[in-house]
Every structure is written in structure tokens, then in C-alpha cells.
Design an enzyme around this catalytic site. Sequence first.
Site, PDB file in Angstrom:
ATOM      1  N   GLY A   8       0.817  -1.211   0.000  1.00 58.10           N
ATOM      2  CA  GLY A   8       0.000   0.000   0.000  1.00 58.10           C
ATOM      3  C   GLY A   8       0.850   1.260   0.000  1.00 58.10           C
ATOM      4  N   ALA A   9       0.231   2.395   0.427  1.00 61.30           N
ATOM      5  CA  ALA A   9       0.873   3.711   0.315  1.00 61.30           C
ATOM      6  C   ALA A   9       1.380   3.872  -1.120  1.00 61.30           C
ATOM      7  CB  ALA A   9       2.006   3.875   1.326  1.00 61.30           C
ATOM      8  N   GLY A  63       5.338   4.485  -8.846  1.00 62.63           N
ATOM      9  CA  GLY A  63       6.080   3.244  -9.126  1.00 62.63           C
ATOM     10  C   GLY A  63       5.133   2.048  -9.104  1.00 62.63           C
ATOM     11  N   HIS A  64       4.222   2.023  -8.106  1.00 59.04           N
ATOM     12  CA  HIS A  64       3.241   0.929  -8.050  1.00 59.04           C
ATOM     13  C   HIS A  64       2.294   0.989  -9.256  1.00 59.04           C
ATOM     14  CE1 HIS A  64       4.059   1.452  -3.582  1.00 59.04           C
ATOM     15  NE2 HIS A  64       4.353   0.181  -3.782  1.00 59.04           N
ATOM     16  N   GLY A  91       8.966  -4.383  -8.506  1.00 60.61           N
ATOM     17  CA  GLY A  91       9.816  -3.274  -8.943  1.00 60.61           C
ATOM     18  C   GLY A  91      11.294  -3.619  -8.796  1.00 60.61           C
ATOM     19  N   LYS A  98      13.418  -1.517  -8.026  1.00 61.12           N
ATOM     20  CA  LYS A  98      14.002  -0.686  -6.956  1.00 61.12           C
ATOM     21  C   LYS A  98      14.492  -1.581  -5.821  1.00 61.12           C
ATOM     22  CE  LYS A  98      12.905   1.090  -3.422  1.00 61.12           C
ATOM     23  NZ  LYS A  98      12.328   1.560  -2.190  1.00 61.12           N
ATOM     24  N   ASP A  99      13.690  -2.587  -5.474  1.00 64.12           N
ATOM     25  CA  ASP A  99      14.095  -3.575  -4.467  1.00 64.12           C
ATOM     26  C   ASP A  99      14.755  -4.736  -5.213  1.00 64.12           C
ATOM     27  OD1 ASP A  99      12.773  -2.516  -1.855  1.00 64.12           O
ATOM     28  OD2 ASP A  99      11.249  -2.333  -3.403  1.00 64.12           O
ATOM     29  N   SER A 110       9.534   5.710  -3.544  1.00 66.89           N
ATOM     30  CA  SER A 110       9.385   4.750  -2.450  1.00 66.89           C
ATOM     31  C   SER A 110       8.349   5.306  -1.477  1.00 66.89           C
ATOM     32  CB  SER A 110      10.724   4.577  -1.727  1.00 66.89           C
ATOM     33  OG  SER A 110      10.516   4.004  -0.449  1.00 66.89           O
ATOM     34  N   ARG A 143       8.506   5.162   1.565  1.00 70.69           N
ATOM     35  CA  ARG A 143       9.217   5.752   2.715  1.00 70.69           C
ATOM     36  C   ARG A 143       9.793   7.129   2.396  1.00 70.69           C
ATOM     37  NH1 ARG A 143      10.760  -0.053   3.919  1.00 70.69           N
ATOM     38  NH2 ARG A 143       9.821  -0.505   5.946  1.00 70.69           N
TER      39      ARG A 143
HETATM   40  O1  PAF Z   1       8.082  -4.746  -1.935  1.00 70.78           O
HETATM   41  C1  PAF Z   1       7.089  -4.803  -1.183  1.00 70.78           C
HETATM   42  O2  PAF Z   1       6.208  -3.940  -1.209  1.00 70.78           O
HETATM   43  C2  PAF Z   1       6.976  -5.966  -0.221  1.00 70.78           C
HETATM   44  O3  PAF Z   1       8.229  -6.379   0.250  1.00 70.78           O
HETATM   45  C3  PAF Z   1       6.182  -7.159  -0.796  1.00 70.78           C
HETATM   46  C4  PAF Z   1       6.881  -7.768  -1.988  1.00 70.78           C
HETATM   47  C5  PAF Z   1       4.780  -6.703  -1.196  1.00 70.78           C
HETATM   48  C6  PAF Z   1       6.053  -8.247   0.278  1.00 70.78           C
HETATM   49  O4  PAF Z   1       5.420  -7.769   1.414  1.00 70.78           O
END
Ligand code: PAF
Length: 286
Positions: free
Chosen positions: A38-39, A43-44, A154, A156-157, A192, A194
Site C-alpha cells: 500500500g501507500a 512506481g506501483h 519493482g 528498486k528492491d 518509495s 518511505r
Molecule cells: O516490496 C514490497 O512492497 C513488499 O516487500 C512485498 C513484496 C509486497 C512483500 O510484502
Amino acid sequence: MDSAALPLPHAASPTDLRKVMAEWRAAGETVAFVPTMGALHDGHLRLVEQARMEARRVVTSIFVNPTQFAAHEDLDTYPRTLERDATLLAEAGCDLLYAPTASTMYPTGFATRIAMDGPALGLETDHRPHFFGGVAIVVAKLLNQVQADVALFGEKDYQQLRVITRLAADLDIPTRIVGVPTERDGHGLALSSRNAYLSAAELDISRRLNGRLAAAAARVRAGDPIDVVEHETAGALLSDGFASVDYVAVRDADTLEPLAAAGDRAVRILAAAWLGRTRLIDNMAI
Ligand code: PAF
């Protein structure tokens, strides 16, 4: 907000989710899945956009997963904006929001753990040893529950993406894992959830991270020794105003193993650094 009033179809349990999935499958429709906490930011929404190109139907999950937060981390204060997120997902063309509760995901008596080596070793794990155990268990559960054709994460991670790709292969999860390039603001800062914690002054400093990685990538490409580039890039970030640097690391882009030299394989540079109480990560292909 009463979740019944959300502006798109939604499910809160694996049983409800399966009913919708069964209807779609009966109609011969393909499904793409975007897992999130969420949030939501652009990017999402880029992931949802890409998901719409991958399959007829799109499911997005929102679940702030407690098992990937350590006791001292920001689980309680992590931004929770379900109503706004649901509106954004409806506008982006998502077909179903899956928002399970913590007690649905981790009922009393839950006892399973996943421990991973390979791409989970080092980097984030050196600083957040609980993290990939929590990500692995929740993503394995979500992939099993949704049973999508494809799931999008993404870049990014980046370490998380490599870990999830390995996890799906190792556990024979048939969902195809797709990485989507990082969405950035106009100054190169990776989007992000955050970033919302950053003050104006911190935001200014945070935007230097991407440029420092680009400069480091250019040096590695030019043949500078990897350990020197890592060390000097960390020093440059500190002089930019970052409070501390967890790592700057040049790794094999697939396995994330450390490298003595880039050679002609696919290589990635990854970094994590702190500004106040905010930890930023970023990476790029070399
Ligand atoms: O990247 C994220 O938002 C989280 O780590 C994920 C993949 C949804 C797992 O909780």
C-alpha cells in the site's frame, strides 16, 4: 472507511479471492498480480500498467507484512492509505484489490518459516537479517493464494526481486516473475513509500544517490577496481550529507555474488544509505 465502499471489487480472504479467480479462469482469462504494502505511488501504478499489458485481469494486494519488519522498525507508523490506494487502483484499471488481514495471513498457530541462501545472502540481510525470511513467507503465500500467470515486482528492491525469482523457481511456483524498471522523480530519486518521511533538506540530499551510482557504474565500466569504487562512492555519499552508508556493492546481476572484476557478465551496483530516520536503497545496471 468501510471497506465495502471501496471503489473497486475487493477480497479480504483467500476464500473470497478464489471465488473471483475461479470465475475468471472459467472464462479463460489470464491474470497478472502486483503485490504491494500500500501507500501507493507512481512506481506501483507503473507495475499495474505493466500488469495490464501482461494479462486480461489484474489483482493488486495490499498487506503491510509484519514478518518483514524488525521490532525496532516502522511497522506501526508505515503509511496506511487504503481508501486513497483503492481509488488509484480503480483509476489504473486494476480489477481486484486483495487486502487480507494479518490474522488471515498469520492465524494462531502459524509455524512455517522460509530460510534462503543464494541471492538473500549479504547486502540487505547484513543490516536487516529478518527481512527476506518475512518477504519469502508472505510472497510464497500470496503467490499460492492468487495463482496468477505472472507477478510483477519493482527493480528498486533489486535484491528482493532476485530472492523472489529464486524462491518461485525453488518452490516450483508456476507464476512467472517479472521485474519492472524503477520509477524515479524528475531528479532521479527512486520512488518509495518511505520517501514520505524525508524533510525538504533530506529530499535534496537523497536525490544525489542516483547520480553517485551512475558515476560509480561508469568507473566500473571503465575498469576501475571494484573495491576502490565501492569505498569511494560510500565516502562521496557521506560527504553529500548521508548520515551513514550500509553498503555500496557491485554484484553479479543474477546471483548477487561479489565480484573481483566486472568482466563481460551482467553486473549491478546496489546501495543503501541513511538520512535521518529514513533508509534509502537504489541500484542500477552496469
Ligand atoms: O516490496 C514490497 O512492497 C513488499 O516487500 C512485498 C513484496 C509486497 C512483500 O510484502
